[in-house]
Design a protein around this motif. Sequence first.
Motif, PDB file in Angstrom:
ATOM      1  N   ALA A 102      15.866 -12.555  23.641  1.00  0.00           N
ATOM      2  CA  ALA A 102      17.292 -12.455  23.329  1.00  0.00           C
ATOM      3  C   ALA A 102      17.622 -11.259  22.453  1.00  0.00           C
ATOM      4  CB  ALA A 102      17.762 -13.733  22.649  1.00  0.00           C
ATOM      5  N   THR A 103      16.720 -10.908  21.533  1.00  0.00           N
ATOM      6  CA  THR A 103      17.024  -9.866  20.540  1.00  0.00           C
ATOM      7  C   THR A 103      16.229  -8.584  20.712  1.00  0.00           C
ATOM      8  OG1 THR A 103      15.344 -10.641  18.956  1.00  0.00           O
ATOM      9  CG2 THR A 103      17.538 -11.675  18.844  1.00  0.00           C
ATOM     10  N   GLY A 104      15.116  -8.663  21.428  1.00  0.00           N
ATOM     11  CA  GLY A 104      14.269  -7.489  21.600  1.00  0.00           C
ATOM     12  C   GLY A 104      13.179  -7.350  20.566  1.00  0.00           C
ATOM     13  N   VAL A 105      13.202  -8.186  19.512  1.00  0.00           N
ATOM     14  CA  VAL A 105      12.170  -8.133  18.473  1.00  0.00           C
ATOM     15  C   VAL A 105      11.752  -9.554  18.120  1.00  0.00           C
ATOM     16  CG1 VAL A 105      13.009  -5.954  17.514  1.00  0.00           C
ATOM     17  CG2 VAL A 105      13.859  -8.100  16.581  1.00  0.00           C
ATOM     18  N   SER A 106      10.647  -9.686  17.408  1.00  0.00           N
ATOM     19  CA  SER A 106      10.154 -11.003  17.031  1.00  0.00           C
ATOM     20  C   SER A 106      11.033 -11.619  15.943  1.00  0.00           C
ATOM     21  CB  SER A 106       8.712 -10.892  16.521  1.00  0.00           C
ATOM     22  OG  SER A 106       8.698 -10.230  15.259  1.00  0.00           O
ATOM     23  N   PRO A 107      10.980 -12.948  15.777  1.00  0.00           N
ATOM     24  CA  PRO A 107      11.767 -13.583  14.718  1.00  0.00           C
ATOM     25  C   PRO A 107      11.440 -13.039  13.332  1.00  0.00           C
ATOM     26  CG  PRO A 107      10.919 -15.240  16.235  1.00  0.00           C
ATOM     27  CD  PRO A 107      10.274 -13.940  16.606  1.00  0.00           C
ATOM     28  N   GLY A 108      10.161 -12.824  13.057  1.00  0.00           N
ATOM     29  CA  GLY A 108       9.774 -12.320  11.744  1.00  0.00           C
ATOM     30  C   GLY A 108      10.329 -10.930  11.461  1.00  0.00           C
ATOM     31  N   ARG A 109      10.296 -10.056  12.444  1.00  0.00           N
ATOM     32  CA  ARG A 109      10.824  -8.704  12.252  1.00  0.00           C
ATOM     33  C   ARG A 109      12.342  -8.717  12.145  1.00  0.00           C
ATOM     34  NH1 ARG A 109       9.067  -4.175  15.909  1.00  0.00           N
ATOM     35  NH2 ARG A 109       9.472  -2.959  14.043  1.00  0.00           N
ATOM     36  N   PHE A 110      12.987  -9.608  12.883  1.00  0.00           N
ATOM     37  CA  PHE A 110      14.446  -9.717  12.793  1.00  0.00           C
ATOM     38  C   PHE A 110      14.843 -10.191  11.396  1.00  0.00           C
ATOM     39  CE2 PHE A 110      18.738 -11.020  13.541  1.00  0.00           C
ATOM     40  CZ  PHE A 110      19.178 -10.280  14.625  1.00  0.00           C
ATOM     41  N   LEU A 111      14.136 -11.185  10.874  1.00  0.00           N
ATOM     42  CA  LEU A 111      14.412 -11.685   9.532  1.00  0.00           C
ATOM     43  C   LEU A 111      14.209 -10.591   8.490  1.00  0.00           C
ATOM     44  CD1 LEU A 111      15.018 -13.898   7.468  1.00  0.00           C
ATOM     45  CD2 LEU A 111      12.612 -14.604   7.635  1.00  0.00           C
ATOM     46  N   SER A 112      13.116  -9.857   8.606  1.00  0.00           N
ATOM     47  CA  SER A 112      12.866  -8.755   7.679  1.00  0.00           C
ATOM     48  C   SER A 112      13.981  -7.723   7.740  1.00  0.00           C
ATOM     49  CB  SER A 112      11.520  -8.096   8.007  1.00  0.00           C
ATOM     50  OG  SER A 112      11.270  -6.997   7.157  1.00  0.00           O
ATOM     51  N   ALA A 113      14.481  -7.453   8.955  1.00  0.00           N
ATOM     52  CA  ALA A 113      15.537  -6.455   9.126  1.00  0.00           C
ATOM     53  C   ALA A 113      16.838  -6.903   8.483  1.00  0.00           C
ATOM     54  CB  ALA A 113      15.749  -6.167  10.611  1.00  0.00           C
ATOM     55  N   ILE A 114      17.220  -8.168   8.663  1.00  0.00           N
ATOM     56  CA  ILE A 114      18.493  -8.587   8.076  1.00  0.00           C
ATOM     57  C   ILE A 114      18.375  -8.734   6.556  1.00  0.00           C
ATOM     58  CG2 ILE A 114      19.344  -9.635  10.194  1.00  0.00           C
ATOM     59  CD1 ILE A 114      18.760 -12.358   9.052  1.00  0.00           C
ATOM     60  N   ARG A 115      17.178  -8.974   6.037  1.00  0.00           N
ATOM     61  CA  ARG A 115      16.987  -8.948   4.584  1.00  0.00           C
ATOM     62  C   ARG A 115      17.253  -7.541   4.041  1.00  0.00           C
ATOM     63  NH1 ARG A 115      11.695 -12.911   4.431  1.00  0.00           N
ATOM     64  NH2 ARG A 115      12.808 -14.769   3.677  1.00  0.00           N
ATOM     65  N   LEU A 116      16.715  -6.541   4.705  1.00  0.00           N
ATOM     66  CA  LEU A 116      16.943  -5.170   4.257  1.00  0.00           C
ATOM     67  C   LEU A 116      18.390  -4.746   4.488  1.00  0.00           C
ATOM     68  CD1 LEU A 116      13.620  -3.468   5.399  1.00  0.00           C
ATOM     69  CD2 LEU A 116      14.269  -4.200   3.090  1.00  0.00           C
ATOM     70  N   GLN A 117      19.004  -5.242   5.554  1.00  0.00           N
ATOM     71  CA  GLN A 117      20.413  -4.959   5.803  1.00  0.00           C
ATOM     72  C   GLN A 117      21.264  -5.485   4.648  1.00  0.00           C
ATOM     73  OE1 GLN A 117      22.298  -7.457   8.702  1.00  0.00           O
ATOM     74  NE2 GLN A 117      23.705  -5.855   9.372  1.00  0.00           N
ATOM     75  N   GLU A 118      20.993  -6.712   4.205  1.00  0.00           N
ATOM     76  CA  GLU A 118      21.735  -7.274   3.088  1.00  0.00           C
ATOM     77  C   GLU A 118      21.446  -6.505   1.800  1.00  0.00           C
ATOM     78  OE1 GLU A 118      24.131 -10.031   0.817  1.00  0.00           O
ATOM     79  OE2 GLU A 118      24.126  -9.116   2.795  1.00  0.00           O
ATOM     80  N   ALA A 119      20.212  -6.070   1.622  1.00  0.00           N
ATOM     81  CA  ALA A 119      19.882  -5.259   0.441  1.00  0.00           C
ATOM     82  C   ALA A 119      20.687  -3.970   0.436  1.00  0.00           C
ATOM     83  CB  ALA A 119      18.385  -4.964   0.420  1.00  0.00           C
ATOM     84  N   LYS A 120      20.839  -3.345   1.593  1.00  0.00           N
ATOM     85  CA  LYS A 120      21.660  -2.135   1.696  1.00  0.00           C
ATOM     86  C   LYS A 120      23.085  -2.415   1.249  1.00  0.00           C
ATOM     87  CE  LYS A 120      21.327   0.313   5.474  1.00  0.00           C
ATOM     88  NZ  LYS A 120      21.278   0.585   6.933  1.00  0.00           N
ATOM     89  N   ARG A 121      23.637  -3.538   1.697  1.00  0.00           N
ATOM     90  CA  ARG A 121      25.006  -3.878   1.328  1.00  0.00           C
ATOM     91  C   ARG A 121      25.133  -4.107  -0.173  1.00  0.00           C
ATOM     92  NH1 ARG A 121      28.339  -7.906   0.065  1.00  0.00           N
ATOM     93  NH2 ARG A 121      26.664  -9.440  -0.041  1.00  0.00           N
ATOM     94  N   LEU A 122      24.193  -4.855  -0.737  1.00  0.00           N
ATOM     95  CA  LEU A 122      24.247  -5.151  -2.168  1.00  0.00           C
ATOM     96  C   LEU A 122      24.093  -3.895  -3.018  1.00  0.00           C
ATOM     97  CD1 LEU A 122      22.121  -8.435  -2.228  1.00  0.00           C
ATOM     98  CD2 LEU A 122      24.596  -8.237  -2.525  1.00  0.00           C
ATOM     99  N   LEU A 123      23.293  -2.963  -2.557  1.00  0.00           N
ATOM    100  CA  LEU A 123      23.080  -1.736  -3.327  1.00  0.00           C
ATOM    101  C   LEU A 123      24.360  -0.915  -3.477  1.00  0.00           C
ATOM    102  CD1 LEU A 123      19.599  -0.671  -1.926  1.00  0.00           C
ATOM    103  CD2 LEU A 123      20.104  -1.115  -4.347  1.00  0.00           C
TER     104      LEU A 123
END
Length: 257
Positions: free
Chosen positions: A47-68
């Motif tokens: 569905a997403t093109g990446v594994s669940p673990g990599r997707f989770l890691s990506a959205i964690r960093l995405q949120e970190a970008k927003r918070l910064l």
Amino acid sequence: MDEVIEKAVDRVIKSMRENLAEQLTIDDMARTAMFSKFHFSRVFQRATGVSPGRFLSAIRLQEAKRLLVSTMFSVTEISHRVGYASVGTFSSRFRSSVGVSPTTYRQLGGFTTRICPDGRVRVTPKQSATIRGHVWPSAAGHAGAVFIGLFPDRLPQGQPIRCTVLDRPGPYALEDVPQGTWYVLAYAGEVPAAEEERLIPAQRNGDGDRVRALVGSVGPVTIRPETVIRPADVRLRPMNAFDPPVLLALLDGQSGS
């Protein structure tokens, strides 16, 4: 996509976003999806093109970008808010995925002035080719400047193998592409018809408001020893919840490499 699978993957992605500080496991995600662990991993990647673990890691960093760029939280506090026990691990992962350190990203306001150093990553392939094509605009909105990058998989993070930035959708070329299997990924900001400015999307702007992004991809694209020119047209479309986040720092309304 099957409606049952779509709803299951959507539940898991929402759960990820709501529990970024928690140590979610594949078993936790599979229970949320109501699938077996192995079936869940397969359908999520489809569905997403990446594994669940990599997707989770990506959205964690995405949120970190927003918070910064939208809060005054320290880098240490942000790292804990997005699920990292070690600020050192967080900073290292952020730099390798986004292209700059968390502190530099904050200082730059979430954008970078250059995205393609010298126009390319310095690779000396034995034999290389050109990927050439056309970026077609989305019917859903007017695109401004378009970033086009070549990556080893569907997750746009780290330094692209090759990249370029167009003023607007149109023809592009990625030269000196080494042999291998790659993905062409394109990102653009949606510009209302009445506006003249050009936008390249971060996932959110500095005020924390959602910035509408247009995306497109082609792949896998295989470059073989005999390949000279590989055609690869890309059509932009509105980004959806199943698209992996854009992690690398992008340009702020500028074009050129």
